[in-house]
Write a protein that holds these residues in place. Sequence first.
Motif, short mmCIF file in Angstrom:
data_model
loop_
_atom_site.label_atom_id
_atom_site.label_comp_id
_atom_site.label_asym_id
_atom_site.label_seq_id
_atom_site.Cartn_x
_atom_site.Cartn_y
_atom_site.Cartn_z
N ILE A 180 0.85 -1.10 0.02
CA ILE A 180 -0.05 -0.10 -0.09
C ILE A 180 0.94 1.22 -0.01
N ASP A 181 1.86 1.23 0.77
CA ASP A 181 2.65 2.57 1.03
C ASP A 181 3.53 2.65 -0.30
N LYS A 182 4.08 1.72 -1.01
CA LYS A 182 4.66 1.55 -2.25
C LYS A 182 3.93 2.27 -3.36
N ALA A 183 2.55 1.75 -3.24
CA ALA A 183 1.59 2.46 -4.30
C ALA A 183 1.35 3.97 -4.08
N VAL A 184 1.24 4.35 -2.75
CA VAL A 184 0.99 5.82 -2.64
C VAL A 184 2.33 6.40 -3.13
N GLU A 185 3.56 6.11 -2.79
CA GLU A 185 4.92 6.56 -3.38
C GLU A 185 4.90 6.64 -4.66
N ASN A 186 4.64 5.42 -5.38
CA ASN A 186 4.86 5.48 -6.95
C ASN A 186 3.70 6.54 -7.66
N LEU A 187 2.44 6.72 -6.85
CA LEU A 187 1.52 7.58 -7.67
C LEU A 187 2.34 9.07 -7.37
N ARG A 188 2.75 9.25 -6.09
CA ARG A 188 3.41 10.61 -6.03
C ARG A 188 4.62 10.98 -7.07
N THR A 189 5.32 9.89 -7.10
CA THR A 189 6.54 9.97 -8.01
C THR A 189 5.82 10.19 -9.54
N GLU A 190 5.07 9.46 -10.17
CA GLU A 190 4.59 9.59 -11.24
C GLU A 190 3.66 11.02 -11.45
N ASN A 191 3.10 11.36 -10.50
CA ASN A 191 2.50 12.68 -10.72
C ASN A 191 3.51 13.72 -10.83
N ARG A 192 4.61 13.47 -10.16
CA ARG A 192 5.59 14.76 -10.41
C ARG A 192 6.16 14.88 -11.89
N PHE A 193 6.18 13.99 -12.52
CA PHE A 193 6.22 14.09 -13.85
C PHE A 193 5.16 14.33 -14.79
N THR A 194 3.84 13.68 -14.54
CA THR A 194 2.67 14.07 -15.44
C THR A 194 1.88 15.19 -14.93
N GLN A 195 1.79 15.36 -13.74
CA GLN A 195 1.02 16.50 -13.18
C GLN A 195 -0.59 16.23 -13.61
N ASN A 196 -0.67 14.71 -13.67
CA ASN A 196 -2.30 14.59 -14.06
C ASN A 196 -3.24 15.06 -13.03
N LEU A 197 -2.70 14.92 -11.80
CA LEU A 197 -3.45 14.99 -10.51
C LEU A 197 -3.48 16.31 -9.75
N SER A 198 -4.56 16.83 -9.25
CA SER A 198 -4.16 17.99 -8.57
C SER A 198 -3.90 17.59 -7.14
N SER A 199 -3.35 18.55 -6.33
CA SER A 199 -2.96 18.07 -4.84
C SER A 199 -4.20 17.56 -4.07
N ASP A 200 -5.33 18.19 -4.39
CA ASP A 200 -6.55 17.39 -3.58
C ASP A 200 -6.78 15.93 -4.19
N GLU A 201 -6.75 15.85 -5.27
CA GLU A 201 -7.04 14.64 -5.98
C GLU A 201 -6.12 13.52 -5.59
N LEU A 202 -4.80 13.92 -5.64
CA LEU A 202 -3.48 12.95 -5.09
C LEU A 202 -3.89 12.63 -3.47
N ASN A 203 -4.19 13.52 -2.87
CA ASN A 203 -4.61 13.14 -1.47
C ASN A 203 -5.59 12.57 -1.28
N SER A 204 -6.85 12.74 -1.92
CA SER A 204 -8.05 11.77 -1.96
C SER A 204 -7.54 10.24 -2.21
N ILE A 205 -6.97 10.08 -3.28
CA ILE A 205 -6.51 8.64 -3.62
C ILE A 205 -5.65 8.20 -2.56
N LYS A 206 -4.47 8.94 -2.15
CA LYS A 206 -3.72 8.56 -0.81
C LYS A 206 -4.58 8.00 0.06
#
Length: 492
Positions: A180-206
């Motif tokens: 679970i923690d790995k998936a959260v970190e992967n999501l953060r890392t991917e979003n740094r490059f793609t910027q597909n998710l807003s901060s609120d969206e990222l926190n919601s998924i987390k």
Amino acid sequence: MPKAIFKKIAIFSLTALTLFALSGCSLNKPTQSKITLYWWTTRGDASQETLEAIAKDYMSNNKGVNIVVVSKDPRVAEQEALEALAAHQSVENAPDILTVRAENLPWLAPQLVPAPDNLFSSNLKKNQKTGKTTTELVAELFEPAAAKAVTLNDPSGKPKVYGLPMALDSLALYINRDLIDKAVENLRTENRFTQNLSSDELNSIKKKLQTPPATWQQLTEIVPYLTIRNGNDISQSAIALGTSKNIEHSYDILQTLMLQNGTQLTSDDFDSATFNVSQSGATTTVNPGEQALKFYLRFSNPQDPLYSWNDKMPNSVDAFEQGQVAMMIHYADAYRFIIKEAPSLKNSIDVAPLPQIVDPNSTSTTESIKTMAKMWVATVPSAKGDAKRQRAAWDFVYYLGSKQGSATYLSAMKLPSALKDGTDKAKFDAFNIQKQFADIWYKGAKAMSVDEIFISMIDDAANGRKTPKDALDKAAADVTTILKASKTKWGK
């Protein structure tokens, strides 16, 4: 899942509960000559050392009884017991007490003697007696699934108690927190490059990932973030669901989904399987059993967004131990086997109550909350035909079912008590919380065959050999054949 939702609302007889909790020792006078009772158990249950400690505690207060523990291979224990009972005159250690799987009681009942109606009252002092029969007190003192499983109709058609459990296990959701923690970190890392998710969206998924899913809807929302796949090949699965042969207790999981969805698995007289029957509402007709099967199959369908498992994956427990699946559904007793094989997971495992179709946080949905129960039940065989010996055996079974008698077992096995007011010892509170909602259903005299029918049904539907409806109808017909041939029914 908040504990407040799982508070019990029934009011029990405090006197009866207290007395059974404290009355671990038989009050019958010791016999002049010591009776040796052979207690057959399986190596799939508690260790020999634990069971011998329980027997020793009992014998210390019952000098006229000697309990000998006989441990058998769980794969053949019940069949060996029947053979020993058939030849009891030449088998010295034929069982006087036999611990069996609760679901096998209808098969073994013809070889068992039911509990005497005064089992509880005879073990209480005069001023403690309630005037209730054993059947009435078991229904009052034990969790509903336990009372249901051990109450069978005797040959005259009267409901009688045929055994008592010490613990009540149930299906729950195992979670690998590291994945679970790995998936959260992967999501953060991917979003740094793609910027597909807003901060609120990222926190919601987390938040969704880090909060154990209370409903199946919540679980489906996190599956895409936990599954790693390349086409149809899966390198990491979100959850082990959708197939039959490589998922332990796949049949129990599907049967639980059916119960949660309001499926009546058998007819009221236990003569027919009805999990394929449609139900008519005010405006629509639905088939809850078919709906449950279709939902289960989504997780193994490559064309479905929930695809996260296939028949090429390893055994579900092996996959969990190897970090190939983030979640799996299993019983409490699986934990000790997982830690033995993968000790590094000890601090990474979390267990949550089994997800539900309804919102378990709503007080209006309590009756729809379901999980599957599993129990070992201590019984008394009838073959030796010695009433005095059988009564001594039942007094020991009474002790096993009491708070005092089950304490050592529950502590060693880390399981909840089968008593409503028992002392629960599960390592993960999820099992203690949900035991009152655990259920069990009548599988007739061939419980293992019924489960095999469910395995075939899942396999046929998952691999396209049959439509879900056709697979369901075939399974129901096969189970009905078993139920009709089963002479011993549950008591009511």
